[in-house]
Design a protein around this motif. Structure first.
Motif, PDB file in Angstrom:
ATOM      1  N   GLY A 107       0.814  -1.201   0.000  1.00 22.89           N
ATOM      2  CA  GLY A 107       0.000   0.000   0.000  1.00 22.89           C
ATOM      3  C   GLY A 107       0.850   1.254   0.000  1.00 22.89           C
ATOM      4  O   GLY A 107       2.047   1.229   0.289  1.00 22.89           O
ATOM      5  N   ALA A 108       0.225   2.367  -0.297  1.00 20.08           N
ATOM      6  CA  ALA A 108       0.930   3.642  -0.293  1.00 20.08           C
ATOM      7  C   ALA A 108       1.081   4.178   1.124  1.00 20.08           C
ATOM      8  O   ALA A 108       2.105   4.772   1.473  1.00 20.08           O
ATOM      9  CB  ALA A 108       0.192   4.656  -1.165  1.00 20.08           C
ATOM     10  N   ARG A 109       0.038   3.974   1.937  1.00 17.71           N
ATOM     11  CA  ARG A 109       0.039   4.475   3.302  1.00 17.71           C
ATOM     12  C   ARG A 109      -0.748   3.522   4.195  1.00 17.71           C
ATOM     13  O   ARG A 109      -1.555   2.717   3.710  1.00 17.71           O
ATOM     14  CB  ARG A 109      -0.606   5.880   3.374  1.00 17.71           C
ATOM     15  N   LEU A 110      -0.519   3.640   5.496  1.00 19.79           N
ATOM     16  CA  LEU A 110      -1.348   2.915   6.440  1.00 19.79           C
ATOM     17  C   LEU A 110      -2.773   3.443   6.362  1.00 19.79           C
ATOM     18  O   LEU A 110      -3.001   4.616   6.051  1.00 19.79           O
ATOM     19  CB  LEU A 110      -0.820   3.091   7.867  1.00 19.79           C
ATOM     20  N   ALA A 111      -3.723   2.576   6.666  1.00 21.65           N
ATOM     21  CA  ALA A 111      -5.132   2.981   6.637  1.00 21.65           C
ATOM     22  C   ALA A 111      -5.728   2.862   8.027  1.00 21.65           C
ATOM     23  O   ALA A 111      -5.497   1.868   8.721  1.00 21.65           O
ATOM     24  CB  ALA A 111      -5.912   2.094   5.664  1.00 21.65           C
ATOM     25  N   PRO A 112      -6.479   3.858   8.464  1.00 26.87           N
ATOM     26  CA  PRO A 112      -7.178   3.724   9.747  1.00 26.87           C
ATOM     27  C   PRO A 112      -8.068   2.482   9.728  1.00 26.87           C
ATOM     28  O   PRO A 112      -8.725   2.189   8.730  1.00 26.87           O
ATOM     29  CB  PRO A 112      -8.012   5.003   9.835  1.00 26.87           C
ATOM     30  N   ASP A 113      -8.042   1.735  10.841  1.00 26.41           N
ATOM     31  CA  ASP A 113      -8.829   0.499  10.969  1.00 26.41           C
ATOM     32  C   ASP A 113      -8.441  -0.534   9.910  1.00 26.41           C
ATOM     33  O   ASP A 113      -9.251  -1.407   9.554  1.00 26.41           O
ATOM     34  CB  ASP A 113     -10.333   0.790  10.879  1.00 26.41           C
ATOM     35  N   GLY A 114      -7.217  -0.435   9.408  1.00 24.53           N
ATOM     36  CA  GLY A 114      -6.762  -1.408   8.418  1.00 24.53           C
ATOM     37  C   GLY A 114      -6.574  -2.789   9.024  1.00 24.53           C
ATOM     38  O   GLY A 114      -6.451  -2.954  10.231  1.00 24.53           O
ATOM     39  N   ASP A 115      -6.530  -3.795   8.170  1.00 29.23           N
ATOM     40  CA  ASP A 115      -6.362  -5.188   8.594  1.00 29.23           C
ATOM     41  C   ASP A 115      -5.133  -5.750   7.891  1.00 29.23           C
ATOM     42  O   ASP A 115      -5.150  -5.971   6.680  1.00 29.23           O
ATOM     43  CB  ASP A 115      -7.616  -5.993   8.243  1.00 29.23           C
ATOM     44  N   TYR A 116      -4.041  -5.973   8.653  1.00 33.30           N
ATOM     45  CA  TYR A 116      -2.782  -6.438   8.078  1.00 33.30           C
ATOM     46  C   TYR A 116      -2.437  -7.800   8.683  1.00 33.30           C
ATOM     47  O   TYR A 116      -2.176  -7.906   9.883  1.00 33.30           O
ATOM     48  CB  TYR A 116      -1.668  -5.426   8.352  1.00 33.30           C
ATOM     49  N   ASP A 117      -2.466  -8.812   7.865  1.00 31.27           N
ATOM     50  CA  ASP A 117      -2.233 -10.187   8.320  1.00 31.27           C
ATOM     51  C   ASP A 117      -1.081 -10.783   7.520  1.00 31.27           C
ATOM     52  O   ASP A 117      -1.163 -10.900   6.299  1.00 31.27           O
ATOM     53  CB  ASP A 117      -3.509 -11.014   8.119  1.00 31.27           C
ATOM     54  N   GLY A 118       0.011 -11.131   8.202  1.00 30.66           N
ATOM     55  CA  GLY A 118       1.145 -11.738   7.527  1.00 30.66           C
ATOM     56  C   GLY A 118       1.871 -10.774   6.609  1.00 30.66           C
ATOM     57  O   GLY A 118       2.328 -11.163   5.534  1.00 30.66           O
ATOM     58  N   VAL A 119       1.997  -9.514   7.033  1.00 28.28           N
ATOM     59  CA  VAL A 119       2.587  -8.476   6.187  1.00 28.28           C
ATOM     60  C   VAL A 119       3.933  -8.047   6.768  1.00 28.28           C
ATOM     61  O   VAL A 119       4.096  -7.923   7.983  1.00 28.28           O
ATOM     62  CB  VAL A 119       1.653  -7.253   6.077  1.00 28.28           C
ATOM     63  N   GLU A 120       4.898  -7.792   5.879  1.00 31.44           N
ATOM     64  CA  GLU A 120       6.203  -7.284   6.296  1.00 31.44           C
ATOM     65  C   GLU A 120       6.342  -5.827   5.873  1.00 31.44           C
ATOM     66  O   GLU A 120       6.188  -5.481   4.700  1.00 31.44           O
ATOM     67  CB  GLU A 120       7.333  -8.096   5.671  1.00 31.44           C
ATOM     68  N   PHE A 121       6.618  -4.973   6.860  1.00 26.65           N
ATOM     69  CA  PHE A 121       6.872  -3.561   6.610  1.00 26.65           C
ATOM     70  C   PHE A 121       8.378  -3.374   6.778  1.00 26.65           C
ATOM     71  O   PHE A 121       8.888  -3.349   7.902  1.00 26.65           O
ATOM     72  CB  PHE A 121       6.108  -2.684   7.603  1.00 26.65           C
ATOM     73  N   LEU A 153       6.955   5.581   7.805  1.00 25.09           N
ATOM     74  CA  LEU A 153       5.541   5.644   8.150  1.00 25.09           C
ATOM     75  C   LEU A 153       5.221   6.915   8.928  1.00 25.09           C
ATOM     76  O   LEU A 153       4.126   7.055   9.483  1.00 25.09           O
ATOM     77  CB  LEU A 153       5.153   4.414   8.979  1.00 25.09           C
ATOM     78  N   GLY A 154       6.160   7.829   8.958  1.00 30.37           N
ATOM     79  CA  GLY A 154       5.999   9.058   9.721  1.00 30.37           C
ATOM     80  C   GLY A 154       4.765   9.845   9.321  1.00 30.37           C
ATOM     81  O   GLY A 154       4.500  10.039   8.130  1.00 30.37           O
ATOM     82  N   GLY A 155       3.981  10.275  10.325  1.00 25.75           N
ATOM     83  CA  GLY A 155       2.810  11.093  10.082  1.00 25.75           C
ATOM     84  C   GLY A 155       1.612  10.352   9.525  1.00 25.75           C
ATOM     85  O   GLY A 155       0.570  10.972   9.275  1.00 25.75           O
ATOM     86  N   GLN A 156       1.712   9.044   9.328  1.00 21.88           N
ATOM     87  CA  GLN A 156       0.591   8.297   8.768  1.00 21.88           C
ATOM     88  C   GLN A 156      -0.392   7.900   9.864  1.00 21.88           C
ATOM     89  O   GLN A 156      -0.079   7.915  11.051  1.00 21.88           O
ATOM     90  CB  GLN A 156       1.105   7.066   8.020  1.00 21.88           C
ATOM     91  N   ASP A 157      -1.592   7.512   9.459  1.00 23.71           N
ATOM     92  CA  ASP A 157      -2.663   7.201  10.389  1.00 23.71           C
ATOM     93  C   ASP A 157      -3.068   5.737  10.253  1.00 23.71           C
ATOM     94  O   ASP A 157      -3.739   5.354   9.303  1.00 23.71           O
ATOM     95  CB  ASP A 157      -3.875   8.102  10.128  1.00 23.71           C
ATOM     96  N   GLY A 158      -2.624   4.944  11.239  1.00 22.92           N
ATOM     97  CA  GLY A 158      -3.042   3.540  11.300  1.00 22.92           C
ATOM     98  C   GLY A 158      -3.867   3.286  12.547  1.00 22.92           C
ATOM     99  O   GLY A 158      -3.879   2.171  13.079  1.00 22.92           O
ATOM    100  N   GLY A 159      -4.553   4.307  13.024  1.00 22.00           N
ATOM    101  CA  GLY A 159      -5.357   4.185  14.237  1.00 22.00           C
ATOM    102  C   GLY A 159      -6.389   3.079  14.117  1.00 22.00           C
ATOM    103  O   GLY A 159      -7.088   2.980  13.107  1.00 22.00           O
ATOM    104  N   GLY A 160      -6.482   2.228  15.137  1.00 21.00           N
ATOM    105  CA  GLY A 160      -7.473   1.162  15.152  1.00 21.00           C
ATOM    106  C   GLY A 160      -7.145  -0.018  14.256  1.00 21.00           C
ATOM    107  O   GLY A 160      -7.946  -0.960  14.156  1.00 21.00           O
ATOM    108  N   ALA A 161      -5.973  -0.017  13.619  1.00 22.92           N
ATOM    109  CA  ALA A 161      -5.618  -1.106  12.701  1.00 22.92           C
ATOM    110  C   ALA A 161      -5.232  -2.371  13.469  1.00 22.92           C
ATOM    111  O   ALA A 161      -4.812  -2.321  14.627  1.00 22.92           O
ATOM    112  CB  ALA A 161      -4.479  -0.678  11.785  1.00 22.92           C
ATOM    113  N   LEU A 162      -5.371  -3.516  12.804  1.00 18.92           N
ATOM    114  CA  LEU A 162      -4.958  -4.802  13.355  1.00 18.92           C
ATOM    115  C   LEU A 162      -3.725  -5.292  12.599  1.00 18.92           C
ATOM    116  O   LEU A 162      -3.750  -5.427  11.376  1.00 18.92           O
ATOM    117  CB  LEU A 162      -6.087  -5.826  13.229  1.00 18.92           C
ATOM    118  N   PHE A 163      -2.648  -5.553  13.344  1.00 25.24           N
ATOM    119  CA  PHE A 163      -1.419  -6.119  12.786  1.00 25.24           C
ATOM    120  C   PHE A 163      -1.260  -7.529  13.364  1.00 25.24           C
ATOM    121  O   PHE A 163      -0.910  -7.699  14.528  1.00 25.24           O
ATOM    122  CB  PHE A 163      -0.211  -5.255  13.142  1.00 25.24           C
ATOM    123  N   MET A 164      -1.548  -8.527  12.543  1.00 24.43           N
ATOM    124  CA  MET A 164      -1.504  -9.920  12.988  1.00 24.43           C
ATOM    125  C   MET A 164      -0.388 -10.650  12.223  1.00 24.43           C
ATOM    126  O   MET A 164      -0.333 -10.610  10.992  1.00 24.43           O
ATOM    127  CB  MET A 164      -2.846 -10.600  12.705  1.00 24.43           C
TER     128      MET A 164
END
Length: 228
Positions: free
Chosen positions: A29-43, A48-59
């Motif tokens: 993706g281009a940016r983190l998404a609020p309430d995003g769902d990330y499963d098995g992802v490598e960053f 990621l400075g200034g981005q909004d991943g509020g409420g996201a799930l990182f599994m």
């Protein structure tokens, strides 16, 4: 022949996480998404400075060498994940949840994590300045080989928390609730506030001597040599 009695533990040990990541796919993706769902992802190595991943799930995720300056991760959930060499100032982890997480070699400052929940977490190596864990809940957490400068645990709840070979400078324990907290192996222990709240923790004899002036001041005892 009489058997030797087994030593009795004076504090319950923290349960450490056992993170086994699956094969990961890179974040596309281009940016983190609020309430995003990330499963098995490598960053890997991302800004990621200034981005909004509020409420996201990182599994089952790995964040490696990422910049998180001012990144909003309030109420985000990290489960069975590894954060390696995160760096940045002002990361927002307010009311976030970390369960079965390893954090390694962090270089962070001003992390806002008040009201967060940490369960089976290891923070290993690195340095974190001005970590705000006010009113947070920590259970089965190990700080190992790291430097914490002016961490704020005011009104937090700590249960089965260990500080191993780490430096604690200017700790605020105001109103903290401790249960089975092991400070004995801390390389340096400096408590600026809340010395009276250490019930529920265990310290070493050497630490007791170093903290004696603070204990005396707390109960109003003046210490002076004969004839003073």
């Amino acid at each position: 022949m009489a058997q030797k009695a087994k030593p009795v533990r004076v504090v319950k040990a923290a349960r450490r996480p056992e993170v086994r990541l699956p094969a990961l796919r890179p974040f596309e993706g281009a940016r983190l998404a609020p309430d995003g769902d990330y499963d098995g992802v490598e960053f890997g190595g991302l800004d990621l400075g200034g981005q909004d991943g509020g409420g996201a799930l990182f599994m089952d995720c790995a964040l490696t060498g990422c910049a998180v300056d001012g990144t909003r991760l309030a109420r985000a959930r990290f489960v069975d994940s590894v954060l390696t060499e995160p760096r940045g100032v002002g990361t927002d982890l307010v009311e976030a949840s970390l369960r079965d997480v390893e954090v390694a070699d962090a270089r962070l400052g001003g992390v806002q994590a008040h009201g967060s929940v940490l369960e089976r977490v290891v923070v290993r190596g690195g340095k974190i300045d001005y970590l705000n864990l006010r009113k947070a809940r920590l259970r089965d957490v190990v700080f190992e080989g790291c430097v914490l400068v002016e961490p704020d645990f005011a009104e937090a709840s700590l249960e089965r928390v260990e500080f191993v070979d780490c430096v604690l400078r200017g700790v605020d324990f105001t109103g903290v609730r401790l249960r089975d907290v092991d400070l004995r192996a801390a390389a340096e222990l400096e408590i600026t506030r809340g010395i009276e709240r250490l019930a529920g923790a265990v310290i070493s004899p050497g630490q007791l001597m170093e903290l004696a002036p603070a204990f005396a001041a707390q109960v109003g005892v003046r210490v002076a040599g004969p004839g003073a």
